[in-house]
Design a protein around this motif. Sequence first.
Motif, PDB file in Angstrom:
ATOM      1  N   PRO A 115      65.399  50.600 -10.647  1.00 15.29           N
ATOM      2  CA  PRO A 115      64.756  50.789 -11.958  1.00 15.29           C
ATOM      3  C   PRO A 115      64.731  49.525 -12.806  1.00 15.29           C
ATOM      4  O   PRO A 115      63.967  49.449 -13.771  1.00 15.29           O
ATOM      5  CB  PRO A 115      65.603  51.882 -12.616  1.00 15.29           C
ATOM      6  CG  PRO A 115      66.230  52.627 -11.476  1.00 15.29           C
ATOM      7  CD  PRO A 115      66.500  51.567 -10.433  1.00 15.29           C
ATOM      8  N   GLY A 116      65.542  48.544 -12.451  1.00 19.47           N
ATOM      9  CA  GLY A 116      65.549  47.293 -13.194  1.00 19.47           C
ATOM     10  C   GLY A 116      64.698  46.206 -12.569  1.00 19.47           C
ATOM     11  O   GLY A 116      64.772  45.042 -12.994  1.00 19.47           O
ATOM     12  N   SER A 117      63.875  46.551 -11.594  1.00 17.58           N
ATOM     13  CA  SER A 117      63.081  45.537 -10.886  1.00 17.58           C
ATOM     14  C   SER A 117      62.001  44.959 -11.794  1.00 17.58           C
ATOM     15  O   SER A 117      61.630  45.532 -12.818  1.00 17.58           O
ATOM     16  CB  SER A 117      62.431  46.149  -9.648  1.00 17.58           C
ATOM     17  OG  SER A 117      61.416  47.070 -10.008  1.00 17.58           O
ATOM     18  N   ALA A 118      61.471  43.809 -11.359  1.00 17.26           N
ATOM     19  CA  ALA A 118      60.394  43.163 -12.112  1.00 17.26           C
ATOM     20  C   ALA A 118      59.153  44.040 -12.158  1.00 17.26           C
ATOM     21  O   ALA A 118      58.384  43.996 -13.125  1.00 17.26           O
ATOM     22  CB  ALA A 118      60.072  41.801 -11.486  1.00 17.26           C
ATOM     23  N   LEU A 119      58.948  44.843 -11.129  1.00 13.18           N
ATOM     24  CA  LEU A 119      57.785  45.738 -11.115  1.00 13.18           C
ATOM     25  C   LEU A 119      57.870  46.731 -12.267  1.00 13.18           C
ATOM     26  O   LEU A 119      56.909  46.899 -13.029  1.00 13.18           O
ATOM     27  CB  LEU A 119      57.694  46.472  -9.781  1.00 13.18           C
ATOM     28  CG  LEU A 119      56.475  47.379  -9.567  1.00 13.18           C
ATOM     29  CD1 LEU A 119      56.055  47.413  -8.104  1.00 13.18           C
ATOM     30  CD2 LEU A 119      56.743  48.812 -10.043  1.00 13.18           C
ATOM     31  N   TYR A 120      59.003  47.382 -12.422  1.00 16.95           N
ATOM     32  CA  TYR A 120      59.140  48.343 -13.521  1.00 16.95           C
ATOM     33  C   TYR A 120      59.110  47.633 -14.870  1.00 16.95           C
ATOM     34  O   TYR A 120      58.601  48.178 -15.862  1.00 16.95           O
ATOM     35  CB  TYR A 120      60.426  49.142 -13.363  1.00 16.95           C
ATOM     36  CG  TYR A 120      60.388  50.145 -12.232  1.00 16.95           C
ATOM     37  CD1 TYR A 120      59.424  51.135 -12.190  1.00 16.95           C
ATOM     38  CD2 TYR A 120      61.333  50.101 -11.208  1.00 16.95           C
ATOM     39  CE1 TYR A 120      59.389  52.059 -11.159  1.00 16.95           C
ATOM     40  CE2 TYR A 120      61.318  51.025 -10.172  1.00 16.95           C
ATOM     41  CZ  TYR A 120      60.343  52.003 -10.147  1.00 16.95           C
ATOM     42  OH  TYR A 120      60.313  52.921  -9.131  1.00 16.95           O
ATOM     43  N   ALA A 121      59.658  46.414 -14.922  1.00 12.66           N
ATOM     44  CA  ALA A 121      59.662  45.667 -16.182  1.00 12.66           C
ATOM     45  C   ALA A 121      58.250  45.334 -16.643  1.00 12.66           C
ATOM     46  O   ALA A 121      58.005  45.166 -17.842  1.00 12.66           O
ATOM     47  CB  ALA A 121      60.477  44.383 -16.020  1.00 12.66           C
ATOM     48  N   ALA A 122      57.317  45.235 -15.697  1.00 11.48           N
ATOM     49  CA  ALA A 122      55.922  44.946 -16.049  1.00 11.48           C
ATOM     50  C   ALA A 122      55.238  46.128 -16.717  1.00 11.48           C
ATOM     51  O   ALA A 122      54.143  45.993 -17.248  1.00 11.48           O
ATOM     52  CB  ALA A 122      55.138  44.538 -14.800  1.00 11.48           C
ATOM     53  N   ARG A 123      55.863  47.306 -16.686  1.00 11.16           N
ATOM     54  CA  ARG A 123      55.343  48.530 -17.301  1.00 11.16           C
ATOM     55  C   ARG A 123      53.909  48.824 -16.850  1.00 11.16           C
ATOM     56  O   ARG A 123      52.991  48.942 -17.675  1.00 11.16           O
ATOM     57  CB  ARG A 123      55.421  48.455 -18.827  1.00 11.16           C
ATOM     58  CG  ARG A 123      56.837  48.255 -19.350  1.00 11.16           C
ATOM     59  CD  ARG A 123      56.861  48.118 -20.857  1.00 11.16           C
ATOM     60  NE  ARG A 123      56.379  49.321 -21.507  1.00 11.16           N
ATOM     61  CZ  ARG A 123      57.109  50.402 -21.749  1.00 11.16           C
ATOM     62  NH1 ARG A 123      58.392  50.417 -21.393  1.00 11.16           N
ATOM     63  NH2 ARG A 123      56.600  51.442 -22.354  1.00 11.16           N
ATOM     64  N   PRO A 124      53.706  48.945 -15.559  1.00 14.30           N
ATOM     65  CA  PRO A 124      52.337  49.176 -15.066  1.00 14.30           C
ATOM     66  C   PRO A 124      51.864  50.591 -15.377  1.00 14.30           C
ATOM     67  O   PRO A 124      52.660  51.540 -15.388  1.00 14.30           O
ATOM     68  CB  PRO A 124      52.478  48.971 -13.554  1.00 14.30           C
ATOM     69  CG  PRO A 124      53.898  49.343 -13.250  1.00 14.30           C
ATOM     70  CD  PRO A 124      54.690  48.894 -14.451  1.00 14.30           C
ATOM     71  N   SER A 125      50.581  50.735 -15.626  1.00 15.24           N
ATOM     72  CA  SER A 125      50.010  52.072 -15.743  1.00 15.24           C
ATOM     73  C   SER A 125      49.711  52.642 -14.366  1.00 15.24           C
ATOM     74  O   SER A 125      49.731  53.855 -14.167  1.00 15.24           O
ATOM     75  CB  SER A 125      48.741  52.049 -16.597  1.00 15.24           C
ATOM     76  OG  SER A 125      47.806  51.124 -16.084  1.00 15.24           O
ATOM     77  N   VAL A 126      49.445  51.747 -13.404  1.00 15.86           N
ATOM     78  CA  VAL A 126      49.209  52.154 -12.015  1.00 15.86           C
ATOM     79  C   VAL A 126      49.974  51.199 -11.109  1.00 15.86           C
ATOM     80  O   VAL A 126      49.917  49.979 -11.297  1.00 15.86           O
ATOM     81  CB  VAL A 126      47.709  52.122 -11.655  1.00 15.86           C
ATOM     82  CG1 VAL A 126      47.501  52.495 -10.186  1.00 15.86           C
ATOM     83  CG2 VAL A 126      46.914  53.064 -12.549  1.00 15.86           C
ATOM     84  N   THR A 127      50.696  51.745 -10.144  1.00 15.93           N
ATOM     85  CA  THR A 127      51.401  50.939  -9.150  1.00 15.93           C
ATOM     86  C   THR A 127      50.819  51.247  -7.780  1.00 15.93           C
ATOM     87  O   THR A 127      50.831  52.395  -7.342  1.00 15.93           O
ATOM     88  CB  THR A 127      52.905  51.228  -9.146  1.00 15.93           C
ATOM     89  OG1 THR A 127      53.456  50.848 -10.405  1.00 15.93           O
ATOM     90  CG2 THR A 127      53.611  50.466  -8.038  1.00 15.93           C
ATOM     91  N   LEU A 128      50.311  50.229  -7.122  1.00 11.63           N
ATOM     92  CA  LEU A 128      49.739  50.374  -5.786  1.00 11.63           C
ATOM     93  C   LEU A 128      50.774  49.917  -4.767  1.00 11.63           C
ATOM     94  O   LEU A 128      51.108  48.731  -4.707  1.00 11.63           O
ATOM     95  CB  LEU A 128      48.466  49.539  -5.648  1.00 11.63           C
ATOM     96  CG  LEU A 128      47.382  49.755  -6.710  1.00 11.63           C
ATOM     97  CD1 LEU A 128      46.206  48.811  -6.471  1.00 11.63           C
ATOM     98  CD2 LEU A 128      46.905  51.200  -6.719  1.00 11.63           C
TER      99      LEU A 128
END
Length: 641
Positions: A115-128
């Motif tokens: 949950p602390g990854s850079a991906l989650y930090a980017a707060r994406p509306s869509v994750t592919l």
Amino acid sequence: MTGAPAAGTPGDNTGELAALLQGGELAAEYPRVRRLLAGMSDDALGRAGRLLARLDPQEVLAAHPGTPAPVIAVTGHGTLSALVPSLTAELARHGLLARVHLSDFDSWVLDLADPGSALYAARPSVTLCVLDPAVVADELPLPWRVADAERVLEEKVALAERLAEVFARTTPGSTLVLNTLPLPRDLTGQLVDLKARAQLGVVWREANARLLRLTLDIPEVLVVDLDPLLAEGGPAQDVRQSVYAKAHLSDGLLSAYAREAGHLARRSVGGTKKVLALDLDETVWGGVLGEVGPEGIATEGSYRGEAFQRFQRVAKQLVSQGVLLTAVSKNDREPVVKTLREHPGLALREADFVQIRANWRPKHSNLIEQAGDLNLSTDSFVFVDDSPFECGLVRRELPETAVVQVGSEPALHVERLLRDGWFDVQELTDEDVVRPRRYREDHARQEFLHTFDSLDSYLRELDITVRLAPADSRQLARVSQLTLRTNQFNLTGQRLQPAETYALAEDPAALVLTIVSADRFGDHGLVGAVLLRRDGKVLHIDNFLLSCRVFGRGIEQAVLDAVLVHAERSGADEVRAEYRRTAKNGKVAGFYPGAGFEVVTEETSHTTFRHGLRPLPCSVGHIRLTTRFERVPDDASEPSA
């Protein structure tokens, strides 16, 4: 794949895009990009994507701060850099600005598990999360058997299921997109036992079926089925790119995948279309009705006729799922209506259309009038025509309207209509299915209105009933859909995915109210929602939504009045509300001030209001309103007013 014309030829505006980029003007001119990309071939769109990917999104937002700019996170097993230009072009084609967060190679497990990854930090509306066959093949022992493949598939699917659950807990309201795994020939071909090869096909497809079921089980997850994309032609992988660059899905397949992702991004910002506006001559049937007459049009019994019949059947299928069908034809009205009513070879009938416009006026003018009659905006329309001239004119005059040029080959009409998923929704609701019938009832209301000298008299005789009550579990999908599809009467522009709506309904401090309406002509169904939140002595209206079919009849005022009365009776000292300006909700900017709210804070695009509950409003006389604000179990009976 369609072939690409040379740069600078009709349909390819990459030269103009390149000039804007080189001149440093592309950010300032970004609103033009949507029109420049319209009608481009796949190859031309790929070139355009590579140009657009060089543009800094922050420059565009500085020049055009209202541009919808979803953050799209991209992660997966293989090399995915080729996906970024395609994503950029596909979102731009729908008037969006892609802000792409591309993860490191093969980082999908760490990205989604932490949950602390850079991906989650980017707060994406869509994750592919793009998966490929190598995620299985790379872990097969040597030698391997079908049982080994089955074991690895089980492990990977179970891992995907766990990661999807982590994602759902970590980013409510965001969407995780997974995909099925193509079964490559270089894997099946390693098995010389044909029975073993068949068994591999069985276990592989069972694993894909489990992946697809995630869409059914977890609201935050969508799974793209790659089989239909591969069925359009083209390889699943380029072997050399797979071996040397670890790019395990071909550029062509990634482009098709990006198109699907573009549809999802468009839908997430309220871009789902509602109306299919069809030309008739050479679109719905073969031939020009005014020249060959009803008996001369091609609609069945011949090769071309069967192609047009196929297109009609698909349009009718869309209507059965809530798409509103209209006709826009350069013809005399009487023969058009007579043909649709009486021709024995047509699958589409007069009753399938909510409006038929057959005249000799420009088609964009007819579309504008249809939008007004349906109380919709022209950005809700998909216009389909075979004529390059008519399509070009509508694109120029109504750039917000989706235009599908089906061309002169009727066998391709269906594919061209369906390619962009214009009418896709997360979940079809009961309200969707009956929508065309309700719009036809609206036509009867309009006719009824013309018999009155005043609007007040009309509204009194319309006999409007409204029920305001907390949403039950069966209504929450519809509430989510209202937030995603309602643009005009949406006071904040807030979009809620299904999971967010369910969470809101379970929040003890919140209250999701539904608005259900009917009148003498029929049941409107669930037409609106009010999202309330209690904070001590203050009741907050977090959002107010109402279907464009019914606003302007006093329903919105009656509901707001009921909320104010409820606030006072439940011990609140004041009601707070906010209005956030969007590109499409300007017509409701005065809604709260008109109801006696005063301004607390006012910024360029955001205004906060308060109502002190003195004086309380009077009821709207022509509406019979039933209210309930306390929650009850879904199976409890509905109380009286």
